[in-house]
Design a protein around this motif. Structure first.
Motif, PDB file in Angstrom:
ATOM      1  N   THR A 164      21.632 -20.938 -24.667  1.00  0.00           N
ATOM      2  CA  THR A 164      20.280 -20.548 -24.797  1.00  0.00           C
ATOM      3  C   THR A 164      19.366 -20.822 -23.549  1.00  0.00           C
ATOM      4  O   THR A 164      18.357 -20.143 -23.427  1.00  0.00           O
ATOM      5  N   ALA A 165      19.711 -21.886 -23.005  1.00  0.00           N
ATOM      6  CA  ALA A 165      18.774 -22.632 -21.973  1.00  0.00           C
ATOM      7  C   ALA A 165      19.555 -23.064 -20.864  1.00  0.00           C
ATOM      8  O   ALA A 165      20.497 -23.775 -21.079  1.00  0.00           O
ATOM      9  N   VAL A 166      19.145 -22.878 -19.595  1.00  0.00           N
ATOM     10  CA  VAL A 166      19.796 -23.763 -18.422  1.00  0.00           C
ATOM     11  C   VAL A 166      18.705 -24.022 -17.573  1.00  0.00           C
ATOM     12  O   VAL A 166      17.804 -23.257 -17.033  1.00  0.00           O
ATOM     13  N   THR A 167      19.005 -25.120 -16.975  1.00  0.00           N
ATOM     14  CA  THR A 167      18.206 -25.673 -15.832  1.00  0.00           C
ATOM     15  C   THR A 167      19.212 -26.104 -14.783  1.00  0.00           C
ATOM     16  O   THR A 167      20.027 -26.774 -14.711  1.00  0.00           O
ATOM     17  N   ILE A 168      18.981 -25.433 -13.708  1.00  0.00           N
ATOM     18  CA  ILE A 168      20.025 -25.406 -12.372  1.00  0.00           C
ATOM     19  C   ILE A 168      19.242 -26.522 -11.503  1.00  0.00           C
ATOM     20  O   ILE A 168      18.125 -26.374 -11.065  1.00  0.00           O
ATOM     21  N   PRO A 169      19.871 -27.649 -11.167  1.00  0.00           N
ATOM     22  CA  PRO A 169      19.501 -28.508 -10.145  1.00  0.00           C
ATOM     23  C   PRO A 169      19.163 -28.177  -8.719  1.00  0.00           C
ATOM     24  O   PRO A 169      19.818 -27.000  -8.340  1.00  0.00           O
ATOM     25  N   GLU A 170      18.333 -28.985  -8.256  1.00  0.00           N
ATOM     26  CA  GLU A 170      18.073 -28.786  -6.789  1.00  0.00           C
ATOM     27  C   GLU A 170      18.954 -28.771  -5.833  1.00  0.00           C
ATOM     28  O   GLU A 170      18.859 -28.265  -4.691  1.00  0.00           O
ATOM     29  N   SER A 171      20.071 -29.420  -6.038  1.00  0.00           N
ATOM     30  CA  SER A 171      21.337 -29.346  -5.087  1.00  0.00           C
ATOM     31  C   SER A 171      21.980 -28.071  -4.997  1.00  0.00           C
ATOM     32  O   SER A 171      22.674 -27.538  -3.935  1.00  0.00           O
TER      33      SER A 171
ATOM     34  N   TYR B 236      26.919 -11.794 -19.150  1.00  0.00           N
ATOM     35  CA  TYR B 236      27.227 -11.586 -20.827  1.00  0.00           C
ATOM     36  C   TYR B 236      26.822 -12.915 -21.445  1.00  0.00           C
ATOM     37  O   TYR B 236      27.143 -13.355 -22.509  1.00  0.00           O
ATOM     38  N   CYS B 237      25.756 -13.708 -21.168  1.00  0.00           N
ATOM     39  CA  CYS B 237      25.369 -14.727 -21.826  1.00  0.00           C
ATOM     40  C   CYS B 237      24.343 -14.343 -22.806  1.00  0.00           C
ATOM     41  O   CYS B 237      22.925 -14.431 -22.359  1.00  0.00           O
ATOM     42  N   THR B 238      24.660 -13.550 -23.841  1.00  0.00           N
ATOM     43  CA  THR B 238      23.809 -12.638 -24.461  1.00  0.00           C
ATOM     44  C   THR B 238      22.719 -13.536 -25.418  1.00  0.00           C
ATOM     45  O   THR B 238      21.693 -13.174 -25.645  1.00  0.00           O
ATOM     46  N   GLY B 239      23.055 -14.915 -25.442  1.00  0.00           N
ATOM     47  CA  GLY B 239      21.792 -15.777 -26.236  1.00  0.00           C
ATOM     48  C   GLY B 239      21.030 -16.341 -25.159  1.00  0.00           C
ATOM     49  O   GLY B 239      19.959 -17.314 -25.594  1.00  0.00           O
ATOM     50  N   LEU B 240      21.178 -16.316 -23.832  1.00  0.00           N
ATOM     51  CA  LEU B 240      20.112 -17.113 -22.999  1.00  0.00           C
ATOM     52  C   LEU B 240      18.734 -16.315 -22.929  1.00  0.00           C
ATOM     53  O   LEU B 240      18.648 -15.242 -22.665  1.00  0.00           O
TER      54      LEU B 240
END
Length: 352
Positions: free
Chosen positions: A7-14, A25-29
């Motif tokens: 449902t949620a993603v935080t991508i790091p600064e690296s 197809y991450c349909t719940g994101l």
């Protein structure tokens, strides 16, 4: 990819790039945070993330890949930063909830189908930095007007096809490649008709005799059009040029030689069993044998079509007058009029 419960993603600064299919197809994101370290978003990166309602693309990103956000059907708004120079093929295609988009002045190319199928998109401004607009770039969008800036040197097929609300296509007056005449988009020399605004609401249209080719999808979705006259110089018609012109009941082709139709679907969804095709005298057999034209059940010849202009005889007086499609009229009518004189001569006149 295909993590349907994510449902949620935080991508790091690296991270510097989001690769192809990363979140497809991450349909719940519903939310994702992209850091300023990311410079590229790959092909299909967020394809069919249909629960994603908004996303912020950081100013570090320079390219948005093919189908990167295609079918993100809940996406209502998105800001493209000034760092982006190209919007990839079908990048936002079928984002059906997207209502507005700001294309920054850094963008030089809009890929084919980039915003195609964005049926809620009511406003778009193409900046003066854009030099090319790909096939289907804004097909089936919902805006009422659009302006092509002077920087544009290349426009693809089907670019505004099916835009049922579009009533005006304007071109900057100093554009060296394209022009707009009565809101219809042509090449500058008016030898090619590129796009007719489907929402214009006109019931009949005469394609000028300067036109030699009609682009694919040029009249696609023009459901109010009941008759069209194809000028004598037209020699080629692109695929699906008159697709979904469902009200067409009469087509007049002035060229004695059937224009080449590069696809069987040129008149797709036109009722060819009831629509009358009118052609010059002696041309019926050629049309009945030609690709796409032969699908018309009712091909009729008009002896007045294709007649050459002749000088008026000293004694000849006007005996009768007809429109280009053979309808007799009692007074001059705007467009091409066919005049039969009392001495038997026939001439064409252009009434403005």
């Amino acid at each position: 990819w295909n993590c349907t419960s994510l449902t949620a993603v935080t991508i790091p600064e690296s991270v510097t790039s989001i690769e192809s299919n990363a979140f497809g197809y991450c349909t719940g994101l519903t939310s994702i945070t992209i850091p300023n370290s990311v410079t590229s978003i790959g092909d299909d990166a967020f394809y069919y993330c249909n629960s994603l309602t908004s996303i912020t693309i950081p100013s570090s990103v320079t390219s948005i890949g093919i189908s990167a956000f295609m079918d993100c059907t809940s996406l209502t708004e998105i800001t493209i930063p000034n760092s982006v120079t190209s919007i990839g093929f079908q990048a936002f295609c079928d984002c059906t909830s997207l209502t507005s988009i700001t294309i920054p002045s850094s963008v030089t190319s809009i890929g084919g189908g980039a915003f195609g199928g964005c049926s809620s998109l009511t406003d778009v401004t193409i900046p003066n930095s854009v030099t090319s607009i790909g096939d289907n770039a804004f097909a089936v969008c919902n805006f009422t007007s659009v302006t092509i800036p002077n920087s544009v040197t290349s426009i693809g097929d089907f670019v505004f096809s099916g835009c049922s609300s579009l009533v005006s296509i304007e071109v900057a007056s100093d554009n060296a490649y394209y022009c707009s005449v009565d809101d219809v988009l042509y090449t500058k020399d008016m030898t090619e008709l590129i796009a007719f605004p489907a929402g214009e609401g006109v019931t009949s249209y005469e394609i000028p005799n300067s036109v030699t080719s009609i682009r694919g999808g040029a009249f696609c979705g023009c459901s109010s059009l009941t008759s069209v006259t194809i000028g004598s110089s037209v020699t080629s018609i692109g695929g699906a040029a008159f697709d979904d012109c469902s009200s067409l009941t009469k087509i007049t082709s002035v060229n004695p030689e059937p224009p080449t139709c590069y696809s069987q679907d040129v008149f797709y969804n036109v009722d060819r069993s009831t629509c009358t095709l009118t052609v010059p005298k002696g041309s019926k057999a050629a049309y009945a044998a030609a690709n796409a034209w032969r699908e018309f059940n009712n091909i009729v010849e008009d002896p007045l079509l294709g007649v050459k202009t002749t000088a008026i005889s000293g004694e000849g007086q006007e005996a009768s007058r007809f429109t280009l499609d053979g309808k007799q009229i009692t007074a001059p009518q705007r467009g091409v009029n066919i005049i039969r004189l009392s001495d038997g001569m026939v001439r064409k006149v252009l009434v403005k």
